[in-house]
Design a protein around this motif. Sequence first.
Motif, PDB file in Angstrom:
ATOM      1  N   HIS A   1       9.323   1.644  -4.396  1.00 43.44           N
ATOM      2  CA  HIS A   1       7.955   1.483  -4.892  1.00 43.44           C
ATOM      3  C   HIS A   1       7.938   1.572  -6.417  1.00 43.44           C
ATOM      4  O   HIS A   1       8.867   2.090  -7.031  1.00 43.44           O
ATOM      5  CB  HIS A   1       7.015   2.540  -4.281  1.00 43.44           C
TER       6      HIS A   1
ATOM      7  N   GLU B   1       0.817  -1.210   0.000  1.00 44.65           N
ATOM      8  CA  GLU B   1       0.000   0.000   0.000  1.00 44.65           C
ATOM      9  C   GLU B   1       0.852   1.263   0.000  1.00 44.65           C
ATOM     10  O   GLU B   1       0.377   2.332  -0.355  1.00 44.65           O
ATOM     11  CB  GLU B   1      -0.926   0.007   1.213  1.00 44.65           C
ATOM     12  N   GLU B   2       2.102   1.138   0.430  1.00 43.03           N
ATOM     13  CA  GLU B   2       2.996   2.285   0.476  1.00 43.03           C
ATOM     14  C   GLU B   2       4.422   1.803   0.225  1.00 43.03           C
ATOM     15  O   GLU B   2       4.691   0.602   0.275  1.00 43.03           O
ATOM     16  CB  GLU B   2       2.892   2.994   1.820  1.00 43.03           C
TER      17      GLU B   2
ATOM     18  N   ARG C   1      13.211   3.953   0.589  1.00 42.87           N
ATOM     19  CA  ARG C   1      11.999   3.151   0.435  1.00 42.87           C
ATOM     20  C   ARG C   1      11.731   2.940  -1.055  1.00 42.87           C
ATOM     21  O   ARG C   1      11.903   3.852  -1.853  1.00 42.87           O
ATOM     22  CB  ARG C   1      10.828   3.834   1.126  1.00 42.87           C
TER      23      ARG C   1
END
Length: 195
Positions: free
Chosen positions: A63, A20-21, A61
């Motif tokens: 993504h 989701e993140e 992070r």
Amino acid sequence: MIEEPDNLLRALEAALFAAEEPMSAAELSTVIGIDALGDALPRLAALYAGRGIELVERGGRWHFQTAADMAHILRRTREEPRKLSRAGIETLAIIAYHEPVSRAEIEAIRGVQISKGTLDVLLEAGWIRPAGRREAPGRPLLYATTPSFLTHFGLSSRRDLPGIADLKAAGLLDPVDLAFEQLQMETGGAPDDEE
């Protein structure tokens, strides 16, 4: 010769796609269940380089994001999802299980009248559609579900809707006998006590 995909890269791809993140390398290691990722994230990023989506790192992070040169394709207005009322859920269930069905039939099954707004919400969501008219006095409009309904609820066809046994097993539908027995236990009486 096509090389077999690396299982570690496949696992990373699946975890990042479902996240989701954005996730850190440590979070990804935990999710996948291994101690260290090594150079797997940069290798996966290299596989996606130049494609419509790319794997990027921002602040430690990772993504997936749309490639910058493709962002114009995704321009859209974002609408806030409307929560479906209880009447809407009941109406949708009746249409799904009894289609094609008229408004009067829906009201007979529910035991109360439905507002036009309830059907409008389901039509706007794309979950129901007009399905012709019944050959009866007044020629009432019939409603049926749409392919969007099946897609949203993860069904291949209406045959995949849960049956009574499935609903009972999930605890969503109690047999009348069990409900009656429960009522008797709560009131302290038994069916045979009445004279």
